[in-house]
Design an enzyme around this catalytic site. Structure first.
Site, PDB file in Angstrom:
ATOM      1  N   SER A  74       0.031 -55.344 -64.307  1.00  0.00           N
ATOM      2  CA  SER A  74      -1.265 -55.481 -63.940  1.00  0.00           C
ATOM      3  C   SER A  74      -1.997 -55.125 -65.145  1.00  0.00           C
ATOM      4  O   SER A  74      -1.953 -54.571 -66.102  1.00  0.00           O
ATOM      5  CB  SER A  74      -1.779 -54.926 -62.741  1.00  0.00           C
ATOM      6  OG  SER A  74      -1.973 -53.337 -63.119  1.00  0.00           O
ATOM      7  N   SER A  76      -4.921 -53.125 -64.713  1.00  0.00           N
ATOM      8  CA  SER A  76      -5.643 -51.897 -64.427  1.00  0.00           C
ATOM      9  C   SER A  76      -5.739 -51.098 -65.660  1.00  0.00           C
ATOM     10  O   SER A  76      -6.700 -50.222 -65.594  1.00  0.00           O
ATOM     11  CB  SER A  76      -4.868 -51.396 -63.029  1.00  0.00           C
ATOM     12  OG  SER A  76      -3.802 -50.635 -63.616  1.00  0.00           O
ATOM     13  N   LYS A 131      -1.451 -44.743 -65.037  1.00  0.00           N
ATOM     14  CA  LYS A 131      -3.085 -44.692 -64.758  1.00  0.00           C
ATOM     15  C   LYS A 131      -3.244 -43.466 -65.847  1.00  0.00           C
ATOM     16  O   LYS A 131      -2.298 -42.657 -66.246  1.00  0.00           O
ATOM     17  CB  LYS A 131      -3.545 -44.141 -63.309  1.00  0.00           C
ATOM     18  CG  LYS A 131      -3.263 -45.062 -62.218  1.00  0.00           C
ATOM     19  CD  LYS A 131      -3.812 -46.456 -62.478  1.00  0.00           C
ATOM     20  CE  LYS A 131      -3.419 -47.360 -61.374  1.00  0.00           C
ATOM     21  NZ  LYS A 131      -4.065 -48.742 -61.368  1.00  0.00           N
ATOM     22  N   SER A 221      -9.132 -51.532 -60.550  1.00  0.00           N
ATOM     23  CA  SER A 221      -7.896 -50.559 -60.577  1.00  0.00           C
ATOM     24  C   SER A 221      -7.694 -49.856 -59.134  1.00  0.00           C
ATOM     25  O   SER A 221      -8.791 -49.211 -58.923  1.00  0.00           O
ATOM     26  CB  SER A 221      -8.158 -49.481 -61.692  1.00  0.00           C
ATOM     27  OG  SER A 221      -7.233 -48.426 -61.599  1.00  0.00           O
TER      28      SER A 221
END
Length: 263
Positions: A74, A76, A131, A221
């Site tokens: 993704s 994010s 993350k 996100s």
């Protein structure tokens, strides 16, 4: 599919076949060959297990205790990481854990503020997220007008005067490019004109043994502001380097990204 579980089961099966052959089948096979005067033939399954068992063990050890590959699915973490990046994650950065059981057997370090970390989603341990660690245990993290604050102090950041168009959830919007410094890590972030999202996990101390994470693509996100704090036991490792990239739009690798360290 839990690839670690597959490797463990495959290792156990091959070891069992090899041990069964050494302890029982091989002596009977050789005795039969002597009686018949013919050469003993090793079964194909036994030969396969004996030949590939060392390889599977090495792969299992490297993947469990050294480095594990992951693919970025993704946007994010843009612009730090983009869809199509394949990365190496250092498994020993946050402690050595037994495969499948995820039990820590040796402490080698803890997540640091600014690390790009892979972790198992607490609500679904079979799903891995990636993350940036922004809050350590005891930190109070806030977002004020797109500015990240930690323990009442603004995180050093600046806009670069550049605007990019990004896609999020099927919608396109403009985002400004900024640079942010967390600890020893300086990295770029995407910031849109959307209002700061409210979260019950901001403006309060991060609980002991847990961490708060955010994506570098701040307004696109699903991170700690939604999923909550990440327990230390869910941490998989620290992302360290891009080893491959495949751009879905151009259908080719982006060669300039291959080998880049992850900051």
């Amino acid at each position: 599919m839990d690839f670690s579980l597959v490797l463990v089961l495959l290792t156990a099966a091959m070891a069992a076949i090899w041990a069964l052959d050494v302890l029982w089948l091989k002596p009977r096979r050789e005795a039969s060959a002597i009686a018949s005067g013919e050469a003993a033939q090793e079964p194909a399954l036994v030969e396969f297990s004996r030949s590939f068992l060392p390889i599977v063990i090495v792969v299992l050890l490297i993947r469990s205790f050294a480095y594990e590959p992951f693919r970025i699915p993704s946007s994010s973490m843009m612009p730090t990481l983009r869809v199509g990046d394949f990365i190496f994650v250092s498994k020993f950065s946050y402690g050595l854990r037994l495969p499948v059981l995820n039990t820590k057997v040796l402490s080698t370090g803890e997540p640091e503020r600014g690390d790009v970390a892979v972790f198992r989603l607490p609500s679904d341990p079979g799903t891995n997220y990636i993350k940036r660690v922004v809050g350590l245990p005891g930190d109070v993290v806030s977002m004020r007008n797109k500015q990240l604050w930690i323990n009442g102090e603004p995180v050093p950041s600046a806009l670069l005067g550049e605007t990019v168009e990004i896609e999020c959830g099927g919608f396109w919007f403009d985002a400004q490019v900024g640079v942010e410094t967390l600890g020893d890590h300086s990295h770029q972030v995407f910031l849109s004109e959307q209002r700061d999202r409210p979260s019950p996990f901001l403006d309060r101390p991060v609980p002991p043994g847990q961490y708060l994470v955010m994506g570098d693509n701040r307004d696109c996100s699903r991170d700690g502001r939604i999923i909550g704090y990440i327990p230390e036991s869910s941490m998989v490792g620290r992302a360290v380097r891009i080893w491959m990239n495949w751009d879905a739009e151009s259908k080719r690798p982006l060669w300039h990204r291959i080998g880049d360290p992850i900051e």
